[in-house]
Design an enzyme around this catalytic site. Structure first.
Site, PDB file in Angstrom:
ATOM      1  N   ASN A 158       0.889  -1.172   0.000  1.00 36.30           N
ATOM      2  CA  ASN A 158       0.000   0.000   0.000  1.00 36.30           C
ATOM      3  C   ASN A 158       0.924   1.217   0.000  1.00 36.30           C
ATOM      4  OD1 ASN A 158      -2.535   1.176   2.391  1.00 36.30           O
ATOM      5  ND2 ASN A 158      -2.281   1.669   0.253  1.00 36.30           N
ATOM      6  N   CYS A 194      -5.301   6.355   7.958  1.00 41.75           N
ATOM      7  CA  CYS A 194      -4.655   5.338   7.118  1.00 41.75           C
ATOM      8  C   CYS A 194      -3.613   4.625   7.963  1.00 41.75           C
ATOM      9  CB  CYS A 194      -4.017   5.960   5.883  1.00 41.75           C
ATOM     10  SG  CYS A 194      -3.231   4.735   4.802  1.00 41.75           S
ATOM     11  N   GLY A 195      -3.881   3.374   8.286  1.00 46.36           N
ATOM     12  CA  GLY A 195      -2.997   2.635   9.165  1.00 46.36           C
ATOM     13  C   GLY A 195      -1.633   2.358   8.576  1.00 46.36           C
ATOM     14  N   ASN A 196      -1.585   1.918   7.318  1.00 48.34           N
ATOM     15  CA  ASN A 196      -0.293   1.638   6.702  1.00 48.34           C
ATOM     16  C   ASN A 196       0.552   2.899   6.573  1.00 48.34           C
ATOM     17  OD1 ASN A 196      -0.624  -1.166   6.340  1.00 48.34           O
ATOM     18  ND2 ASN A 196      -1.775  -0.857   4.457  1.00 48.34           N
ATOM     19  N   ASN A 207     -11.846   5.860  10.464  1.00 50.94           N
ATOM     20  CA  ASN A 207     -12.564   5.971   9.193  1.00 50.94           C
ATOM     21  C   ASN A 207     -13.585   4.831   9.113  1.00 50.94           C
ATOM     22  OD1 ASN A 207     -10.750   3.898   8.806  1.00 50.94           O
ATOM     23  ND2 ASN A 207      -9.819   4.713   6.976  1.00 50.94           N
ATOM     24  N   HIS A 250     -15.747   1.549   8.093  1.00 50.58           N
ATOM     25  CA  HIS A 250     -15.547   0.234   7.468  1.00 50.58           C
ATOM     26  C   HIS A 250     -16.783  -0.622   7.618  1.00 50.58           C
ATOM     27  CE1 HIS A 250     -11.121   0.296   6.710  1.00 50.58           C
ATOM     28  NE2 HIS A 250     -11.186   1.236   7.637  1.00 50.58           N
ATOM     29  N   ASN A 278     -15.238   1.900   3.413  1.00 53.51           N
ATOM     30  CA  ASN A 278     -14.251   0.903   3.023  1.00 53.51           C
ATOM     31  C   ASN A 278     -14.880  -0.479   3.174  1.00 53.51           C
ATOM     32  OD1 ASN A 278     -11.642   2.631   2.818  1.00 53.51           O
ATOM     33  ND2 ASN A 278     -12.514   3.216   4.791  1.00 53.51           N
ATOM     34  N   GLU A 287     -10.848  -0.272  -1.013  1.00 49.45           N
ATOM     35  CA  GLU A 287     -10.615   0.928  -0.221  1.00 49.45           C
ATOM     36  C   GLU A 287     -11.322   2.130  -0.833  1.00 49.45           C
ATOM     37  OE1 GLU A 287      -6.884   3.144   2.023  1.00 49.45           O
ATOM     38  OE2 GLU A 287      -6.540   1.319   0.856  1.00 49.45           O
ATOM     39  N   CYS A 291      -4.516  -2.903   3.649  1.00 51.71           N
ATOM     40  CA  CYS A 291      -5.172  -1.741   4.246  1.00 51.71           C
ATOM     41  C   CYS A 291      -5.038  -1.866   5.755  1.00 51.71           C
ATOM     42  CB  CYS A 291      -6.635  -1.661   3.828  1.00 51.71           C
ATOM     43  SG  CYS A 291      -7.533  -0.279   4.576  1.00 51.71           S
ATOM     44  N   GLY A 292      -4.303  -0.962   6.370  1.00 51.99           N
ATOM     45  CA  GLY A 292      -4.058  -1.048   7.807  1.00 51.99           C
ATOM     46  C   GLY A 292      -5.307  -0.854   8.631  1.00 51.99           C
ATOM     47  N   THR A 293      -6.091   0.181   8.320  1.00 54.61           N
ATOM     48  CA  THR A 293      -7.317   0.371   9.091  1.00 54.61           C
ATOM     49  C   THR A 293      -8.329  -0.722   8.770  1.00 54.61           C
ATOM     50  OG1 THR A 293      -8.217   1.920   7.438  1.00 54.61           O
ATOM     51  CG2 THR A 293      -7.020   2.874   9.316  1.00 54.61           C
ATOM     52  N   GLY A 294      -8.287  -1.258   7.549  1.00 48.82           N
ATOM     53  CA  GLY A 294      -9.151  -2.380   7.213  1.00 48.82           C
ATOM     54  C   GLY A 294      -8.817  -3.607   8.042  1.00 48.82           C
TER      55      GLY A 294
END
Length: 269
Positions: A13, A75-77, A149, A151, A182, A200, A209-212
């Site tokens: 990502n 955005c986690g990543n 965010n 999901h 997402n 995303e 996707c980090g937050t995913g």
């Protein structure tokens, strides 16, 4: 005048990161972010990241623009990548203050406690967010969670059987999600292991996707599929997600610098 940037990625990502603390930047929301993110005519990335001076009690502020140019909350990543640049720090985002702790070739990022209320996701109207009474073309009864965010998470028996490239944009833009959403499709493969694919918001299919991963792990924990710590496998690699006793989420995984460069932003105005 050339403006320096760093090209980074977390599990594939990828991000273009600008440090606006040292170099003032033009407004990214006027289409500039989308033009820079274009993989054919720009630098190319999933998200464009701008580090700014903190506005409140953080050490810095992070702003995140998707490839379509829209600004998003988290955005986690990217957070793990920024951790490599800033070092241990507390960083303000539109989704809340996150704590970044780099370690070796990666980082652990502490996100605020997840939110489950329907209007915190947000959804267009009230419903149970653990087992939502909705479905799209065979994808049924998802969970919704906001981890900075929004999901929505579907649990399936066969991840490969889901045409996420087709159904993902339909769900992302469904009127049920006023801020779009997402879309995560997950398969439980062990007591502490999850496989995941993500459509995303504003980006499309992504390798990670980090937050995913955080949202999916939290949804799986909430349903009792896994314990309080789980490994999430994506096409780009794996992340470890822990739901701490204080409610916060700890995400641990790699972050990589691809290259450093300079760009004439005036050429993209």
């Amino acid at each position: 005048m050339a403006t320096p940037f760093v090209k980074m990625h977390g599990l594939g990502n990828d991000f273009v990161v600008f440090d606006a603390r040292a170099h003032a930047l033009p407004a990214m929301g006027d289409g500039l972010a989308a033009r820079l993110a274009d993989r054919h005519t720009g630098i190319g990335c999933d998200q464009l990241i701008v580090i700014e001076a903190a506005q409140n009690d953080g050490d810095a502020r992070m702003r995140i623009y998707n490839a379509d140019g829209g600004e998003v909350e988290a955005c986690g990543n990217a957070s793990r990548c920024v951790a490599q640049l800033l070092g241990p720090s507390k960083v303000e985002t539109a989704g809340g203050v996150i704590e970044m702790n780099p370690a070796g070739d990666g980082a652990t990022v502490i996100l605020p406690a997840p939110r489950f209320d329907w209007d915190a996701i947000p959804l267009a109207y009230a419903m149970d967010t653990r087992d939502m009474p909705v479905g799209w073309d065979g994808l049924e009864a998802p969970s919704a969670v906001n981890v900075g965010n929004p999901h929505v998470v579907f649990f399936v028996d066969d991840l490969e059987a889901v045409p996420l490239k087709t159904i993902g944009p339909q769900i992302e833009t469904d009127p049920l999600f006023p801020d779009r959403v997402n879309v995560n499709v997950a398969q439980i493969i062990g007591p502490d292991r999850i496989r995941l694919q993500v459509w995303e918001r504003g980006v499309g299919l992504t390798r990670a996707c980090g937050t995913g991963a955080c949202a999916t792990a939290i949804a799986a924990m909430r349903r009792g599929h896994v314990g309080r710590t789980a490994t999430v496998e994506m096409a780009g690699g794996t992340l470890t997600i822990a739901w701490r006793e204080d409610g916060a989420i700890a995400m641990t995984g790699p972050a990589t610098t691809a290259f450093r460069g300079e760009v004439d932003l005036n050429a993209f105005a």
